[in-house]
Design an enzyme around this catalytic site. Sequence first.
Site, PDB file in Angstrom:
ATOM      1  N   GLY A   1      -2.001   1.290  -6.118  1.00 12.00           N
ATOM      2  CA  GLY A   1      -1.171   2.528  -5.486  1.00 12.00           C
ATOM      3  C   GLY A   1      -2.049   3.399  -4.432  1.00 12.00           C
TER       4      GLY A   1
ATOM      5  N   GLY B   1      -4.381   5.663  -3.460  1.00 15.51           N
ATOM      6  CA  GLY B   1      -5.465   6.245  -3.902  1.00 15.51           C
ATOM      7  C   GLY B   1      -6.218   7.292  -3.165  1.00 15.51           C
TER       8      GLY B   1
ATOM      9  CE  LYS C   1      -6.026   4.692   5.343  1.00 19.69           C
ATOM     10  NZ  LYS C   1      -5.804   3.514   6.154  1.00 19.69           N
TER      11      LYS C   1
ATOM     12  N   GLY D   1     -10.626  10.265  -2.869  1.00 23.17           N
ATOM     13  CA  GLY D   1      -9.384  10.285  -1.870  1.00 23.17           C
ATOM     14  C   GLY D   1      -9.538  10.548  -0.529  1.00 23.17           C
TER      15      GLY D   1
ATOM     16  NE  ARG E   1      -0.347   4.180   6.801  1.00 26.45           N
ATOM     17  CZ  ARG E   1      -1.042   3.511   5.967  1.00 26.45           C
ATOM     18  NH1 ARG E   1      -2.018   3.012   6.604  1.00 26.45           N
ATOM     19  NH2 ARG E   1      -0.977   3.637   4.868  1.00 26.45           N
TER      20      ARG E   1
ATOM     21  CG  ASP F   1      -3.208  -3.838  -1.401  1.00 29.73           C
ATOM     22  OD1 ASP F   1      -3.342  -5.113  -2.021  1.00 29.73           O
ATOM     23  OD2 ASP F   1      -3.716  -3.147  -1.042  1.00 29.73           O
ATOM     24  CG  ASN F   2      -3.790  -3.746   2.915  1.00 30.68           C
ATOM     25  OD1 ASN F   2      -3.507  -2.521   2.535  1.00 30.68           O
ATOM     26  ND2 ASN F   2      -4.932  -4.254   2.805  1.00 30.68           N
TER      27      ASN F   2
END
Length: 469
Positions: free
Chosen positions: A81, A83, A104, A117, A167, A244-245
């Site tokens: 997820g 983060g 981000k 984070g 982003r 995840d990317n």
Amino acid sequence: MKLVSRYTDIAEQFAIADRPSPVGEPSLLLFNDAVAKQLSIDVSSAQQAAVLSGNQIDSTVAPVALGYSGHQFGHFSPRLGDGRAHLLGAVADQQGLLWDIQLKGSGATPFSRGGDGRCAIGPAVREYIMSEAMHALGVPTTRCLAVVATGETVYRQPPQPGAIVTRVASSHIRVGSFQYLATQGDVVGLKALADLAITRHYPHIQSTGPERYLAFLSEVIKKQIELVVSWMRVGFIHGVMNTDNTLVSGETIDYGPCAMMNSFDFDTVFSSIDRQGRYAFGNQPNIANWNCARLAESLIPLINEDDEQAVALLSPLINSFAEKFNHAFTDMWAQKLGLDGHKPEDSKLVAELLALLKDNSLDYTNTFDSLTRSLKGSVTLPSVLSSWSEKWAHRTHKQSYSIMRKVNPTLIPRNYMVEKILKDFAESNHSPILSEYLQALQNPYTQSINESWNHAASDEKNYQTFCGT
């Protein structure tokens, strides 16, 4: 900036409401006017730093952190997820298509697993430069709207100034998003996510039932092939091709340990965490195939209640990846060399050239640019290519130059240039060369060669890039 919520109706714990953590002294470092114009983003200059740092939040749309799983270097993590990211919502472009706006480095979320984070200024500026360069090179990519300095220190090794990237993506639906729901056995959520992805990215799919999701997988495979071929055309090494990317839209996401290949070698690796070369330049097609297989596994519940029957329907699509990729890869080399049609001996011609590039440590970008310009008689090729170039010349034709010029850049974001700019920002939140460099990168196929920006680096044997988390 008029936002609408997104992903909140997919499944419980898929998009968790969470606010960015305020920062001390936000200040705008970079702002992408072209992206803002495309998406009709009209945040006033006085508010940009506050809004794009997360200090000022739209009261009508709650920011969320998205959940997803991921195979990281082959090892499965069921709960990753966002983060260190918050999705503010989505904005509509002039065609009515929604685009995600995500911060981000905006603070810890329920998925942070003990992390702070935050994001250091270096990775933030790298993502801005690289995504803009990739966009101009014609490679599908997410883009950056802005980079905001936080006025705070991020404690890494060594401590660095903090920053937040804004982003923009057509969606943040990843292969890992499907894995996340499949792991929980949430078939309803899987279907909702697949339907959303189809509506956004593949609206031409009008079938229903299992055929709909088989068609979806087929389109994702096609887009992943197109993406990796684009990467390899310009010498890009992603460095962290985890599931995840991997966006199902076929856009590049996550510019952490990425780099550009200089001296040609399929085994080139720059990522400090890729110790086995899993994501090496030449292995990227295999990993894209592997990632698509993981998506297929996640779609099994949508195909058939009987797993074996579902696998029987999905397997031919996954097994077709190699043949489809090889066709696209062959077409890419034909374009880079301006070949006149396709002949069986062309594969030998390409293989001979790549062997010469590797054995003589020739620069990938400069060699293909020189080959292109040699058709106009404006450059002398390296002597080691003399014999080969005679054979190549017989395979060119009247349109070879225009074909090659469209796919062989004169300028790429060189690693040493990116590192120089990142060093400038780490020292003073500014780089005197960035504006001119970004402008040059917007015309990578016609830009006049500046030797200080584009010489073949000879000292990158030990060069490493880092994830930036």
